[in-house]
Design a protein around this motif. Structure first.
Motif, PDB file in Angstrom:
ATOM      1  N   GLY A 177      -5.550 -10.007   1.541  1.00  0.00           N
ATOM      2  CA  GLY A 177      -6.850 -10.337   1.776  1.00  0.00           C
ATOM      3  C   GLY A 177      -7.750  -9.140   2.110  1.00  0.00           C
ATOM      4  N   GLN A 178      -8.440  -9.284   3.159  1.00  0.00           N
ATOM      5  CA  GLN A 178      -9.204  -7.916   3.920  1.00  0.00           C
ATOM      6  C   GLN A 178      -8.465  -7.023   5.002  1.00  0.00           C
ATOM      7  OE1 GLN A 178     -11.970  -6.931   2.505  1.00  0.00           O
ATOM      8  NE2 GLN A 178     -12.046  -8.707   0.956  1.00  0.00           N
ATOM      9  N   SER A 179      -7.251  -7.443   5.112  1.00  0.00           N
ATOM     10  CA  SER A 179      -6.121  -7.112   6.277  1.00  0.00           C
ATOM     11  C   SER A 179      -5.322  -6.115   5.699  1.00  0.00           C
ATOM     12  CB  SER A 179      -5.627  -8.114   7.170  1.00  0.00           C
ATOM     13  OG  SER A 179      -6.798  -8.851   7.614  1.00  0.00           O
ATOM     14  N   ASP A 180      -5.167  -4.912   6.618  1.00  0.00           N
ATOM     15  CA  ASP A 180      -4.123  -3.909   6.321  1.00  0.00           C
ATOM     16  C   ASP A 180      -3.142  -4.144   7.541  1.00  0.00           C
ATOM     17  OD1 ASP A 180      -5.108  -3.335   4.146  1.00  0.00           O
ATOM     18  OD2 ASP A 180      -5.820  -1.164   4.639  1.00  0.00           O
ATOM     19  N   LEU A 181      -2.093  -4.414   7.146  1.00  0.00           N
ATOM     20  CA  LEU A 181      -0.991  -4.542   8.435  1.00  0.00           C
ATOM     21  C   LEU A 181       0.459  -3.922   8.070  1.00  0.00           C
ATOM     22  CD1 LEU A 181       0.813  -7.584   8.302  1.00  0.00           C
ATOM     23  CD2 LEU A 181      -1.566  -7.852   7.614  1.00  0.00           C
ATOM     24  N   ALA A 182       1.185  -3.508   9.029  1.00  0.00           N
ATOM     25  CA  ALA A 182       2.445  -2.811   8.925  1.00  0.00           C
ATOM     26  C   ALA A 182       3.792  -3.828   9.407  1.00  0.00           C
ATOM     27  CB  ALA A 182       2.637  -1.565   9.354  1.00  0.00           C
ATOM     28  N   LEU A 183       4.662  -4.044   8.506  1.00  0.00           N
ATOM     29  CA  LEU A 183       5.667  -4.871   8.808  1.00  0.00           C
ATOM     30  C   LEU A 183       7.143  -4.097   8.440  1.00  0.00           C
ATOM     31  CD1 LEU A 183       4.763  -8.403   7.444  1.00  0.00           C
ATOM     32  CD2 LEU A 183       4.875  -7.853   9.716  1.00  0.00           C
ATOM     33  N   ARG A 184       8.131  -4.405   9.234  1.00  0.00           N
ATOM     34  CA  ARG A 184       9.288  -4.024   8.944  1.00  0.00           C
ATOM     35  C   ARG A 184      10.010  -4.448   7.485  1.00  0.00           C
ATOM     36  NH1 ARG A 184      12.192  -5.843  14.375  1.00  0.00           N
ATOM     37  NH2 ARG A 184      11.246  -7.776  13.452  1.00  0.00           N
ATOM     38  N   VAL A 219       0.896  -1.190  -0.187  1.00  0.00           N
ATOM     39  CA  VAL A 219       0.017  -0.050   0.066  1.00  0.00           C
ATOM     40  C   VAL A 219       0.842   1.266  -0.005  1.00  0.00           C
ATOM     41  CG1 VAL A 219      -1.718   1.319   1.268  1.00  0.00           C
ATOM     42  CG2 VAL A 219      -1.739  -1.238   1.265  1.00  0.00           C
ATOM     43  N   ARG A 220       1.853   1.338   0.879  1.00  0.00           N
ATOM     44  CA  ARG A 220       2.730   2.412   1.005  1.00  0.00           C
ATOM     45  C   ARG A 220       3.767   2.336   1.909  1.00  0.00           C
ATOM     46  NH1 ARG A 220      -1.883   5.835   3.670  1.00  0.00           N
ATOM     47  NH2 ARG A 220      -2.155   4.846   5.426  1.00  0.00           N
ATOM     48  N   PHE A 221       4.857   3.033   1.817  1.00  0.00           N
ATOM     49  CA  PHE A 221       5.962   3.091   3.003  1.00  0.00           C
ATOM     50  C   PHE A 221       5.794   4.055   3.884  1.00  0.00           C
ATOM     51  CE2 PHE A 221       8.685   1.734  -0.982  1.00  0.00           C
ATOM     52  CZ  PHE A 221       8.471   0.177  -0.752  1.00  0.00           C
ATOM     53  N   ALA A 222       6.111   3.908   4.983  1.00  0.00           N
ATOM     54  CA  ALA A 222       6.222   4.987   5.957  1.00  0.00           C
ATOM     55  C   ALA A 222       7.194   6.140   5.484  1.00  0.00           C
ATOM     56  CB  ALA A 222       6.777   4.479   7.265  1.00  0.00           C
ATOM     57  N   PRO A 223       6.947   7.217   6.066  1.00  0.00           N
ATOM     58  CA  PRO A 223       8.071   8.409   5.726  1.00  0.00           C
ATOM     59  C   PRO A 223       9.325   8.056   5.512  1.00  0.00           C
ATOM     60  CG  PRO A 223       6.324   9.427   7.070  1.00  0.00           C
ATOM     61  CD  PRO A 223       6.174   7.655   7.091  1.00  0.00           C
ATOM     62  N   LEU A 224       9.966   7.469   6.461  1.00  0.00           N
ATOM     63  CA  LEU A 224      11.493   7.192   6.473  1.00  0.00           C
ATOM     64  C   LEU A 224      11.598   5.650   5.660  1.00  0.00           C
ATOM     65  CD1 LEU A 224      12.664   8.315   9.952  1.00  0.00           C
ATOM     66  CD2 LEU A 224      12.864   9.539   7.853  1.00  0.00           C
ATOM     67  N   GLY A 225      10.704   5.298   5.074  1.00  0.00           N
ATOM     68  CA  GLY A 225      10.847   3.941   4.298  1.00  0.00           C
ATOM     69  C   GLY A 225      10.705   2.625   5.082  1.00  0.00           C
TER      70      GLY A 225
END
Length: 76
Positions: A58-65, A44-50
């Motif tokens: 699926g239907q879930s959005d999550l953030a991983l390193r 979806v996107r990167f955080a400002p510092l990458g």
């Protein structure tokens, strides 16, 4: 279509999971979250510092390193 690590995808790109490294420290949790063979994953996107990276599985959005994404192989 060539296999590559998930950390090489750019925002807006999607692919299907081919494999998850057996030695991955988060393997069990990722499988529980839907990172199974054949599942569609989208960056979806990167955080400002990458780091971290927002993903949609699926239907879930999550953030991983980013470091955790290198053990996940995908094919577009």
């Amino acid at each position: 279509m060539e296999e590559r690590p998930l950390d090489q995808l750019r925002p807006g790109e999607a692919a299907h999971i081919v494999s998850l490294d057996r030695a991955h420290p988060l393997r069990r949790r990722l499988l529980e979250l839907g990172f199974v063979r054949g599942a569609r994953v989208e960056v979806v996107r990167f955080a400002p510092l990458g780091d971290p990276v927002e993903l949609r599985v699926g239907q879930s959005d999550l953030a991983l390193r980013r470091a955790d994404l290198s053990g996940i192989r995908v094919r577009q």
